[in-house]
Design a protein around this motif. Structure first.
Motif, PDB file in Angstrom:
ATOM      1  N   GLN A 289       0.802  -1.234   0.126  1.00 18.29           N
ATOM      2  CA  GLN A 289       0.099  -0.032  -0.057  1.00 18.29           C
ATOM      3  C   GLN A 289       0.769   1.157  -0.096  1.00 18.29           C
ATOM      4  O   GLN A 289       0.603   2.199  -0.726  1.00 18.29           O
ATOM      5  CB  GLN A 289      -0.994  -0.005   1.200  1.00 18.29           C
ATOM      6  N   PRO A 290       1.808   1.468   0.722  1.00 17.33           N
ATOM      7  CA  PRO A 290       2.756   2.710   0.557  1.00 17.33           C
ATOM      8  C   PRO A 290       3.281   2.934  -0.541  1.00 17.33           C
ATOM      9  O   PRO A 290       3.243   4.164  -1.086  1.00 17.33           O
ATOM     10  CB  PRO A 290       3.755   2.530   1.881  1.00 17.33           C
ATOM     11  N   ILE A 291       3.675   1.921  -1.420  1.00 19.94           N
ATOM     12  CA  ILE A 291       4.395   1.960  -2.739  1.00 19.94           C
ATOM     13  C   ILE A 291       3.377   2.324  -3.681  1.00 19.94           C
ATOM     14  O   ILE A 291       3.641   3.355  -4.615  1.00 19.94           O
ATOM     15  CB  ILE A 291       5.002   0.612  -3.067  1.00 19.94           C
ATOM     16  N   LEU A 292       1.877   2.012  -3.527  1.00 20.79           N
ATOM     17  CA  LEU A 292       0.919   2.181  -4.297  1.00 20.79           C
ATOM     18  C   LEU A 292       0.409   3.730  -4.241  1.00 20.79           C
ATOM     19  O   LEU A 292       0.198   4.347  -5.283  1.00 20.79           O
ATOM     20  CB  LEU A 292      -0.149   1.318  -4.407  1.00 20.79           C
ATOM     21  N   THR A 293       0.463   4.050  -2.902  1.00 17.72           N
ATOM     22  CA  THR A 293       0.051   5.466  -2.675  1.00 17.72           C
ATOM     23  C   THR A 293       1.116   6.410  -3.134  1.00 17.72           C
ATOM     24  O   THR A 293       0.598   7.164  -4.044  1.00 17.72           O
ATOM     25  CB  THR A 293      -0.095   5.709  -1.265  1.00 17.72           C
ATOM     26  N   GLY A 294       2.375   6.060  -3.098  1.00 19.66           N
ATOM     27  CA  GLY A 294       3.445   6.862  -3.601  1.00 19.66           C
ATOM     28  C   GLY A 294       3.353   6.989  -5.000  1.00 19.66           C
ATOM     29  O   GLY A 294       4.158   8.110  -5.663  1.00 19.66           O
ATOM     30  N   GLY A 295       2.951   6.002  -5.631  1.00 13.70           N
ATOM     31  CA  GLY A 295       3.003   6.056  -7.159  1.00 13.70           C
ATOM     32  C   GLY A 295       1.859   6.545  -8.038  1.00 13.70           C
ATOM     33  O   GLY A 295       1.756   6.356  -9.033  1.00 13.70           O
ATOM     34  N   ARG A 296       0.954   7.144  -7.398  1.00 16.59           N
ATOM     35  CA  ARG A 296      -0.330   7.485  -7.954  1.00 16.59           C
ATOM     36  C   ARG A 296       0.104   9.020  -8.571  1.00 16.59           C
ATOM     37  O   ARG A 296      -0.688   9.408  -9.639  1.00 16.59           O
ATOM     38  CB  ARG A 296      -1.584   7.586  -7.108  1.00 16.59           C
ATOM     39  N   ALA A 297       0.718   9.607  -8.137  1.00 16.17           N
ATOM     40  CA  ALA A 297       1.009  10.929  -8.676  1.00 16.17           C
ATOM     41  C   ALA A 297       2.451  11.392  -8.511  1.00 16.17           C
ATOM     42  O   ALA A 297       3.243  10.818  -7.632  1.00 16.17           O
ATOM     43  CB  ALA A 297       0.040  12.030  -7.865  1.00 16.17           C
ATOM     44  N   LYS A 298       2.846  12.602  -8.971  1.00 18.00           N
ATOM     45  CA  LYS A 298       4.166  13.167  -8.712  1.00 18.00           C
ATOM     46  C   LYS A 298       4.380  13.590  -7.338  1.00 18.00           C
ATOM     47  O   LYS A 298       3.410  14.028  -6.666  1.00 18.00           O
ATOM     48  CB  LYS A 298       4.823  14.292  -9.554  1.00 18.00           C
ATOM     49  N   GLN A 299       5.598  13.273  -7.009  1.00 15.15           N
ATOM     50  CA  GLN A 299       6.126  13.389  -5.255  1.00 15.15           C
ATOM     51  C   GLN A 299       6.247  15.141  -5.290  1.00 15.15           C
ATOM     52  O   GLN A 299       6.885  15.747  -6.198  1.00 15.15           O
ATOM     53  CB  GLN A 299       6.888  12.708  -4.870  1.00 15.15           C
ATOM     54  N   ARG A 300       5.725  15.527  -4.423  1.00 16.46           N
ATOM     55  CA  ARG A 300       5.951  17.106  -4.283  1.00 16.46           C
ATOM     56  C   ARG A 300       6.610  17.329  -2.945  1.00 16.46           C
ATOM     57  O   ARG A 300       6.070  16.858  -1.927  1.00 16.46           O
ATOM     58  CB  ARG A 300       4.481  17.768  -4.241  1.00 16.46           C
ATOM     59  N   GLU A 301       7.532  18.096  -2.581  1.00 17.47           N
ATOM     60  CA  GLU A 301       8.218  18.617  -1.567  1.00 17.47           C
ATOM     61  C   GLU A 301       8.482  19.997  -1.571  1.00 17.47           C
ATOM     62  O   GLU A 301       8.993  20.814  -2.430  1.00 17.47           O
ATOM     63  CB  GLU A 301       9.816  17.826  -1.509  1.00 17.47           C
ATOM     64  N   MET A 302       7.612  20.438  -0.399  1.00 22.16           N
ATOM     65  CA  MET A 302       7.875  22.011  -0.396  1.00 22.16           C
ATOM     66  C   MET A 302       8.561  22.476   1.354  1.00 22.16           C
ATOM     67  O   MET A 302       8.274  21.794   2.153  1.00 22.16           O
ATOM     68  CB  MET A 302       6.357  22.746  -0.345  1.00 22.16           C
ATOM     69  N   SER A 303       9.481  23.546   1.057  1.00 26.28           N
ATOM     70  CA  SER A 303      10.108  23.876   2.124  1.00 26.28           C
ATOM     71  C   SER A 303       9.888  25.255   2.567  1.00 26.28           C
ATOM     72  O   SER A 303       9.665  26.005   1.523  1.00 26.28           O
ATOM     73  CB  SER A 303      11.784  23.757   1.987  1.00 26.28           C
ATOM     74  N   TYR A 304       9.996  25.650   3.661  1.00 25.15           N
ATOM     75  CA  TYR A 304       9.825  27.075   4.157  1.00 25.15           C
ATOM     76  C   TYR A 304      10.861  27.680   5.204  1.00 25.15           C
ATOM     77  O   TYR A 304      11.114  26.588   6.222  1.00 25.15           O
ATOM     78  CB  TYR A 304       8.393  27.228   4.863  1.00 25.15           C
ATOM     79  N   ASP A 305      11.458  28.516   4.798  1.00 28.05           N
ATOM     80  CA  ASP A 305      12.592  29.000   6.003  1.00 28.05           C
ATOM     81  C   ASP A 305      12.225  30.368   6.407  1.00 28.05           C
ATOM     82  O   ASP A 305      11.656  31.280   5.557  1.00 28.05           O
ATOM     83  CB  ASP A 305      13.835  29.479   5.129  1.00 28.05           C
TER      84      ASP A 305
END
Length: 848
Positions: A289-305
């Motif tokens: 399940q974690p692999i299926l969830t992560g493979g459904r759409a592009k992964q997005r990472e946002m950072s804030y400083d």
């Protein structure tokens, strides 16, 4: 104000004193070992004996208390110091205390190990982890031969076989059921199960806590991003998107799973995964399940400083790992899950970086762990081929590069004055795979990070070395390398080495020599004040402090005192400068040089100067114009000097007279412009008059030509007929040609008891006038009083009462306050105390 600090703990985890640090970096991530780096002075480090325990505390400005965040207790296991470091600090690297203990606890054999190689764990996460942690206290069934346990007697936990740490009930979906290899550290097992989504974990002091993966508070009232945030970078990755997953369990036939909701615009994208130690389809589907969830759409990472000032979010207090917050992007606010927090403190400045979304680098790190997980129930592979039915020849994994080292490390200056470093990194050639099979490689990569950050790619090369010019000088970095085989297989990253990119040597110019005064010229300004322009020069600087030739960008002239350079007053590109001050004032000067790389020299030897007075006005006034009538001489000045109109610096003209060759006396009021002065003298005497000009500093010039005139008395035409009516007339001599008695009688002078001689009165008056030598002038600035033969003058101005000497103000009264450069008194009363002389000393007495 949000703040962070460290506190020492004893080996029994008892809280001790606060540790004085220079820098702190605390990194917390989702179900991962927290990291801590910090630096202290050499003096503080002297009483720290590694390893030691240290705890993190943050300041809650709502409750005015220091509180402990999650993942707060660390063990410092590495210290790093440099005797050539002028900052004289020691840096420490610390790991989470409980996770560090779990790295040193092996998954030991037990009676339920049927093959002496693996053990099966089945049950809720609370049951499985509870069994592991029981061994921390030495609670383990007897083994043959007996094995002493008790790897973590301080470790506690608050979950049970049925409840997680928050009191949520474990469900059947949460159960772990797999065969796990022996002899692996407990930290590997915890990481594997948390990555597969069975639970989330963290520590609080010595307490190990776990929770169902669905936990996390709704903190969408907390907003990250906006104009008060320093940076908001973002990353996206589409490389892991797929629509179908082939699952290959270790103990059963492979099967496929569709990935509903996956991006299928480019066709049916397939990949595969294998699962070691799994022999049940339900468990295999759960692990997928974690692999299926992560493979459904592009992964997005946002950072804030940001800097957590008033009104901005505070990590650990307003939100923590796993919470859902509002993230501001150009498209608007989005709810996002917090997956990482880094808090740094450099001296007193605190900075925060928070990562929301899917952590891309974290995913790559997980994949490396999964590849090495073997039969510990981890997900292996994921490339989609080869399938077990036709495995073919697997690609060989290269060995990680060895002997990664620093080949060179130099610092230099850019032409704009900024610093840069050039670091050469080298490594040994990789020629074999991890199982020592010979192979060929085609590319090396250098990866690097700051101690509080995640590693990123720096450069790639086919050579055995690389040169990096992008690292900031003086900032420590951790560097590693990896290699790619010709078959496209990457090695693991090598062990990290530490390097601090060199800062360039300060090319310091020599201090300028032979600073001197070359001119000091005074002049009168338009307002009559005296000022002086002073010229300075010094020897040009051509060398640095080592004697090497150097280019100079410019010089600065500073004015201060004998102990303080003061402030910069003039800048010059040549070894000379000029500056203007009021006349008759003292000044202390120094000069310094700046190289073309914007590095300043030390100050030169000081030079002192007293500014010159303006040249004295010596030109004589034009000659007096004399007239006499009625016993008075009128002396008129036409307002001119012999050379023309008076220039700046002229103050007034004084009038002097002499009668019948007597001494000269000043008479009348000094003339600031053209005008007349009346002189009383004996009728018939000869009066001589001369003028003399004074400048604004009270200095007299040359005398004018002398003019003479005989004093003329009151003549008949001066007296109007029948105009004299008086009860008494004082006169020296009255000559009359005709006298008539008043009506009814004859003229009898003997009836007058007193006849005052006019000439006597005139003589007395003349003496009084000669003694009046004080002048008085009123202009737009105020009233001015002085003696023409004295350098002192007093002035009643609109804003103060002032005293000047030679035209320069030396004291004044303003708003009840007296200002004087110095004061000499016998007794002075200050507030409620009197200071007075006592014998040869001074005594202070209370008043009243």
């Amino acid at each position: 104000m949000f703040d962070i600090r460290l506190r020492l703990y004893s080996e029994n985890a008892v809280r001790g004193r606060v540790l004085k640090t220079t820098t702190i970096s605390h990194t917390d991530a989702e179900s991962a070992t927290a990291r801590l780096t910090f630096a202290v002075s050499q003096r503080v480090a002297g009483y720290l004996d590694s390893p030691f325990l240290v705890g993190v505390e943050v300041y809650d400005d709502d409750t005015k208390r220091w509180v402990r965040p999650r993942n707060d207790l660390f063990i410092a296991v590495v210290d790093d110091s440099d005797s050539s470091d002028f900052s004289e600090t020691v840096s420490f690297t610390a790991a989470g205390f409980v996770p560090w203990l779990m790295q040193w606890a092996l998954h030991w054999w037990n009676t339920d190990s049927k093959d002496n190689r693996t053990r099966r764990w089945a049950g809720s996460p609370g049951k499985v982890l509870g069994g592991l942690l029981a061994e921390a206290h030495g609670n383990v069934p007897a083994t043959t031969p007996p094995v002493p346990r008790g790897w973590g007697p301080l470790v506690t936990w608050d979950f049970t076989t049925t409840k997680d740490s928050y009191g949520n009930t474990w469900t059947a979906e949460d159960n772990i059921d797999m065969v796990v290899d022996l002899w692996k550290p407990y930290s590997n097992l915890v990481a594997t199960w948390s990555e597969q989504g069975y639970f989330e974990w963290w520590t609080e002091g010595t307490k190990f806590r776990i929770a169902r993966s669905t936990v996390g508070d709704d903190r969408r009232n907390v907003t990250l991003g906006g104009p008060r945030f320093d940076r908001s970078p973002a990353k996206s990755d589409f490389s892991n998107v797929f629509t179908r997953l082939v699952v290959i369990p270790d103990g059963m036939v492979a099967f496929g799973l569709q990935n509903p909701g996956a991006d299928a615009r480019f066709g049916s994208l397939e990949t595969s995964m294998s699962q070691s130690g799994v022999d049940k389809r339900a468990v295999a589907e759960r692990n997928a399940q974690p692999i299926l969830t992560g493979g459904r759409a592009k992964q997005r990472e946002m950072s804030y400083d940001w800097t957590p000032n008033a009104g901005l979010p505070r990590p650990y207090l307003d939100f923590t790992i796993g919470d859902t917050v509002s993230a501001v992007r150009r498209s608007g606010k989005q709810p996002q899950r917090v997956v990482g927090v880094i808090v740094t403190k450099d001296n007193d400045e605190v900075k925060v970086r928070t990562v929301v979304g899917t952590k891309l680098i974290g995913s790559a790190a997980r994949l490396r762990k999964q590849v090495n997980g073997g039969s510990s129930g981890t997900i292996i592979g994921g490339t989609g081929s080869p399938l077990p039915s036709n495995p073919g020849m697997p690609a060989l994994t290269p060995s990680a590069p060895e002997n990664v080292r620093v080949l060179s490390n130099t610092g230099e200056w850019n032409r704009d004055g900024s610093a840069r470093s050039t670091v050469g990194i080298g490594w040994n050639a990789v020629t074999t795979s991890t199982d020592l099979t010979p192979l060929d490689v085609d590319l090396y990569e250098v990866w690097s990070r700051e101690p509080s950050e995640l590693a990123s790619l720096v450069t790639a090369t086919k050579d055995l070395q690389a040169t990096i010019r992008t690292w900031r000088p003086g900032v420590p970095r951790l560097v590693s390398a990896r290699v790619r085989s010709v078959g496209g297989k990457w090695s693991e990253l090598s062990a990290e080495i530490s390097v601090t990119p060199a800062a360039p040597l300060n090319i310091v110019p020599k201090p300028p020599a032979n600073l001197r005064v070359v001119s000091n010229v005074g002049q009168f300004l338009q307002d009559g004040s005296s000022a002086a322009t002073v010229g300075f020069a010094w020897d040009a600087v051509t060398q640095d402090t080592t004697g090497a030739l150097i280019e100079i960008r410019g010089y600065e002239l500073w004015e201060g005192t004998t102990t303080d350079p003061g402030i910069m007053i003039a800048a010059s590109t040549a070894p000379e400068a000029r500056y203007t001050w009021p006349s008759n004032t003292d000044h202390v000067l120094r000069v310094r040089a700046q190289s073309d790389l914007r590095v300043w020299s030390d100050f030169s030897v000081l030079v002192s100067v007293r500014t010159a007075l303006a040249p004295q006005v010596t030109t004589p006034p034009s000659a007096p114009i004399l007239d006499s009538a009625r016993g008075i001489v009128a002396a008129t000045w036409d307002g001119q000097l012999v050379t023309g109109v008076p220039a700046a610096g002229f103050q007034f003209v004084i009038v002097e007279s002499s009668t019948d060759g007597s001494d000269w006396y000043r008479v009348g009021v000094p003339l600031a412009s053209g005008g007349s002065t009346n002189i009383l003298a004996e009728i018939g005497s000869e009066v001589a008059v001369r003028f003399r000009a004074l400048d604004t500093l009270g200095r007299p010039g040359q005398y004018s030509d002398v003019e003479r005139i005989v004093v003329v008395g009151i003549t008949g035409p001066d007296i109007e007929a029948n105009s004299v009516e008086a009860n008494h007339i004082g006169a020296g001599v009255i000559n009359v040609s005709h006298l008539e008695a008043g009506i009814g009688g004859a003229l009898d002078l003997t009836a007058n008891s007193s006849i005052t001689q006019i000439i006597d009165a005139a003589d007395a008056t003349k003496g009084d006038v000669d003694r009046i030598q004080t002048w008085f002038r009123v202009d737009q600035a105020g009233a001015h009083v002085g003696r023409s033969d004295s350098p002192f003058q007093s002035h009643v101005l609109n804003d103060r009462f002032s005293i000047t000497e030679n035209g320069v103000e030396v004291s004044y009264w303003s708003a009840g306050q007296m200002v004087v450069p110095s004061m000499v008194v016998d007794t002075i009363v200050l507030a409620n105390h009197k200071v007075e002389a006592y014998g040869t000393g001074t005594v202070v007495r209370a008043v009243g």
